[in-house]
Design an enzyme around this catalytic site. Structure first.
Site, short mmCIF file in Angstrom:
data_model
loop_
_atom_site.label_atom_id
_atom_site.label_comp_id
_atom_site.label_asym_id
_atom_site.label_seq_id
_atom_site.Cartn_x
_atom_site.Cartn_y
_atom_site.Cartn_z
N MET A 31 0.84 -1.20 0.00
CA MET A 31 0.00 0.00 0.00
C MET A 31 0.87 1.25 0.00
SD MET A 31 -3.36 -0.97 2.15
CE MET A 31 -2.70 -0.74 3.79
N ALA A 33 4.04 3.94 1.15
CA ALA A 33 4.69 4.41 2.38
C ALA A 33 5.74 3.38 2.77
CB ALA A 33 3.69 4.67 3.50
N HIS A 38 8.98 -3.65 3.66
CA HIS A 38 8.58 -3.82 2.25
C HIS A 38 9.81 -4.09 1.38
CE1 HIS A 38 5.39 -0.84 3.69
NE2 HIS A 38 4.67 -1.86 3.29
N GLN A 65 -10.60 -2.67 1.47
CA GLN A 65 -10.21 -3.37 2.70
C GLN A 65 -10.20 -2.46 3.91
OE1 GLN A 65 -6.42 -4.47 0.80
NE2 GLN A 65 -5.42 -3.99 2.73
N GLY A 152 4.57 -10.50 3.61
CA GLY A 152 5.23 -10.46 4.91
C GLY A 152 4.49 -11.29 5.93
N LEU A 189 8.34 -3.13 11.87
CA LEU A 189 8.18 -1.99 10.97
C LEU A 189 6.76 -2.01 10.40
CD1 LEU A 189 11.48 -1.77 8.89
CD2 LEU A 189 10.97 -0.92 11.16
N SER A 190 6.16 -0.84 10.34
CA SER A 190 4.81 -0.69 9.78
C SER A 190 4.65 0.73 9.30
CB SER A 190 3.77 -0.98 10.87
OG SER A 190 2.50 -0.50 10.47
P1 AMP Z 1 1.28 -3.11 3.44
O1 AMP Z 1 1.85 -2.03 2.57
O2 AMP Z 1 1.23 -2.74 4.88
O3 AMP Z 1 -0.01 -3.66 2.90
O4 AMP Z 1 2.32 -4.31 3.37
C1 AMP Z 1 2.71 -4.87 2.15
C2 AMP Z 1 3.44 -6.15 2.40
O5 AMP Z 1 4.60 -5.87 3.19
C3 AMP Z 1 2.62 -7.17 3.17
O6 AMP Z 1 2.88 -8.46 2.62
C4 AMP Z 1 3.15 -7.03 4.56
O7 AMP Z 1 3.01 -8.20 5.33
C5 AMP Z 1 4.61 -6.74 4.29
N1 AMP Z 1 5.22 -6.10 5.46
C6 AMP Z 1 4.80 -4.97 6.08
N2 AMP Z 1 5.57 -4.70 7.16
C7 AMP Z 1 6.49 -5.70 7.23
C8 AMP Z 1 7.55 -6.02 8.12
N3 AMP Z 1 7.84 -5.25 9.18
N4 AMP Z 1 8.27 -7.14 7.89
C9 AMP Z 1 7.99 -7.94 6.84
N5 AMP Z 1 7.00 -7.70 5.95
C10 AMP Z 1 6.25 -6.60 6.14
#
Ligand code: AMP
Length: 293
Positions: A31, A33, A38, A65, A152, A189-190
């Site tokens: 998504m 950022a 990522h 979502q 992830g 990380l988030s």
């Molecule tokens: P998102 O942009 O939050 O939807 O995440 C995109 C992908 O990156 C998803 O498969 C997440 O599980 C993965 N992801 C996000 N944060 C982490 C992290 N700290 N470690 C590993 N994978 C991550």
């Protein structure tokens, strides 16, 4: 392709179709950022695709979502910064569609249902979240046609739901789960960590601390309840942290009964102010084979 070229950015499905190459393709869905979690997925994708394969990263904040009152509008967006980060990790192509590109007729009438896993834990707190997530993941799989897709383990329920969809709907793609990337103090990380105030950022470390307490409680003879109680206690003492759930789940994604084995995936979710964070850790998972899932 060279590892340090800036990836090409495409915005429409027609541009994407033209930019796809023959041969193996690894896809990472995000998504935006982007942070190092990522980027680790992209590094893994690059390593898997090799020099002949293509690495595609999708960047799309999927309205389907997000529930009413969630952070769809304030979710951080920085396409330019994201593309710059991706240049350093070997992405070849970025697909960053506007919502109208993926949903030209508005919200889709036909959707994927996540089934039982979509009803519990994150699914219970965010009704419809997993259906919306799977619907866009399936669309993006159709559009990008990867041989392999990286997700992830941070979003454990998501990874389980994606694997289930791929099995149940015979989607011809290999799904790889990538270990969680953490800050030095343990915080996973988030993109949502950016919302935290300095005080909340300090308190947020309690999520990973709770997981470690849960792991430490999984001594021989311990049951699921021992694990979740130890984890919950760690979180309960922290000011500003409101627990949504602390649950040990089995490989099915369903909770292990309190007196069941102290083995599975320990999932935590908590709110710090308006920000919800999730994290998880393996405890002899799956079936005692460690973290390889
Ligand atoms: P998102 O942009 O939050 O939807 O995440 C995109 C992908 O990156 C998803 O498969 C997440 O599980 C993965 N992801 C996000 N944060 C982490 C992290 N700290 N470690 C590993 N994978 C991550």
């Amino acid at each position: 392709m060279s590892e340090l070229t800036t990836p090409m950015v495409v915005r429409t499905t027609a541009e994407l179709a033209t930019a796809l190459t023959d041969g193996p393709r690894a896809v990472v869905m995000t998504m935006g950022a982007l942070h190092d979690g990522h980027l680790e997925l992209v590094r893994r994708a690059r390593a898997e695709a090799g020099s002949v394969g293509q690495v595609v990263v999708t960047i799309f904040v999927n309205p389907l979502q997000f529930g009413v009152g969630e952070d769809l509008d304030r979710y951080p967006r920085d396409l330019e910064g994201d593309v710059a980060k991706l240049a350093g990790v070997g992405a070849d192509l970025v697909f960053a569609p506007a919502p109208e590109v993926l949903y030209p007729d508005g919200e889709p009438v036909v959707r994927v249902s996540a089934g039982a896993i979509g009803e519990i834990l994150e699914g219970a707190i965010r009704p419809g979240h997993f259906d919306g997530m799977l619907t866009v993941v399936l669309k993006l799989l159709h559009l990008t046609r990867p041989t392999v897709a990286f997700f992830g383990r941070k979003d454990a329920q998501q990874l389980m739901a994606v694997r289930q969809m791929v099995r149940d709907l015979n989607v011809d793609v290999r799904i790889v789960g990538v270990p969680i990337v953490r800050e030095p103090d343990g915080l996973a990380l988030s993109s949502r960590n950016a919302y935290l105030t300095p005080e909340q950022r300090i308190a947020a470390v309690s999520l990973s601390a709770a997981l470690r307490a849960g792991q430490a409680a999984a001594v021989p003879g311990a049951c699921a309840d021992d694990v979740t109680v130890a984890a919950r206690r760690t979180l309960e003492g922290v000011a500003g942290v409101v627990i949504d759930y602390v649950t040990l789940v089995a490989e099915t994604g369903q909770p292990v009964p309190p007196q069941g084995p102290a083995q599975g995936l320990l999932l935590v979710a908590a709110r710090l102010g308006k920000t919800r964070l999730i994290d998880n850790a393996a405890i002899g998972w799956p079936s005692g084979q460690g973290e390889d899932w």
